[in-house]
Design an enzyme around this catalytic site. Structure first.
Site, PDB file in Angstrom:
ATOM      1  CG  HIS A  37      29.451  22.372  -6.450  1.00 56.07           C
ATOM      2  ND1 HIS A  37      30.647  22.967  -6.117  1.00 56.07           N
ATOM      3  CD2 HIS A  37      29.504  22.159  -7.787  1.00 56.07           C
ATOM      4  CE1 HIS A  37      31.376  23.121  -7.221  1.00 56.07           C
ATOM      5  NE2 HIS A  37      30.698  22.638  -8.245  1.00 56.07           N
ATOM      6  CB  VAL A  44      35.139  25.849  -1.216  1.00 56.05           C
ATOM      7  CG1 VAL A  44      35.949  25.011  -2.203  1.00 56.05           C
ATOM      8  CG2 VAL A  44      35.986  26.156   0.010  1.00 56.05           C
ATOM      9  CB  CYS A  45      30.700  25.457  -4.077  1.00 56.11           C
ATOM     10  SG  CYS A  45      30.873  23.878  -3.208  1.00 56.11           S
ATOM     11  CB  THR A  46      31.167  30.912  -4.592  1.00 55.56           C
ATOM     12  OG1 THR A  46      29.920  30.652  -3.917  1.00 55.56           O
ATOM     13  CG2 THR A  46      31.038  32.197  -5.399  1.00 55.56           C
ATOM     14  CG  PHE A  49      29.572  26.739  -9.719  1.00 56.81           C
ATOM     15  CD1 PHE A  49      28.584  26.585 -10.680  1.00 56.81           C
ATOM     16  CD2 PHE A  49      29.677  25.779  -8.732  1.00 56.81           C
ATOM     17  CE1 PHE A  49      27.727  25.504 -10.657  1.00 56.81           C
ATOM     18  CE2 PHE A  49      28.823  24.694  -8.697  1.00 56.81           C
ATOM     19  CZ  PHE A  49      27.837  24.549  -9.666  1.00 56.81           C
TER      20      PHE A  49
END
Length: 219
Positions: A37, A44-46, A49
């Site tokens: 990331h 988006v990354c949240t 994950f």
């Protein structure tokens, strides 16, 4: 040149939310997935994950360890984990490494071709292609890679399906067809003559001389 299938995954030692981690030792005799990331606290990354947090039990069933890579500090990761867990409703029980030095991003050739990294004020756009998935075997070889742009969230159902296919075909003379999921027929390798394939796998479904299906062998 970037990492290719069957290259040895670069080893590294890094701080993580689970303490200091030596990558090859950490893998041990398991499979491993790296998902990377460009920054913490990005939308988006949240969600990604969070998806991984929910799937940790599925990866464990497949004897696969998951490792998050983000180009921020462990202190930031620990704060971000609270957001991830609140969003997903699942504990983020996997290590996230500190790659603020970009050591792993560079070793795995994940940076943009024309990247520029300012000493201050770095944004996710500067490390945009640090959005790659690597599936790595117990032999530390790269088995599969996928790279996503920042605007496209990863499909972790597909990553899990790809892991199943990698494991199903590891060291055996068959492959998986398009859209395969566990339990469906597999494709017999061309290196295995039809009579030997029939003896080994049972009755074949021969669609074309070079396309022969067999029931997936039991593990």
């Amino acid at each position: 040149m970037g990492l290719r299938i069957n290259d040895t995954a670069p080893d590294f030692t890094a701080d993580s939310t689970a303490g200091s981690l030596s990558f090859h030792d950490w893998i041990g005799d398991s499979y491993a997935i790296i998902f990377s990331h460009p920054r913490d606290f990005t939308p988006v990354c949240t969600t990604e994950f969070g998806a991984v947090a929910q799937l940790v039990p599925e990866f464990a069933k497949r004897k696969t360890k998951v490792l998050g890579v983000s180009v921020d500090s462990v202190a930031d990761h620990e704060k971000w984990k609270r957001d991830i867990e609140a969003f997903s409703g699942a504990p983020a029980d996997f290590p996230i490494i500190d790659d603020s030095s970009l050591t792993v991003a560079k070793a795995y050739d994940m940076l943009p071709a024309d990247y520029y990294l300012p000493t201050e004020g770095r944004t996710p756009a500067h490390s945009a292609t640090v959005r790659t998935v690597f599936i790595i075997g117990p032999d530390k070889k790269v088995r599969l890679t996928m790279t996503y742009p920042m605007s496209v969230g990863r499909n972790f159902a597909e990553i899990l399906r790809a892991l199943d296919a990698v494991q199903a075909t590891d060291g055996v003379p068959f492959a998986t067809p398009a859209n395969w999921v566990p339990g469906q027929d597999v494709i017999v390798a061309l290196s295995v003559p039809t009579d030997q394939a029939t003896e080994r796998y049972g009755q074949l479904d021969i669609k074309l001389p070079y396309l022969r299906f067999a029931k997936q062998p039991k593990a």
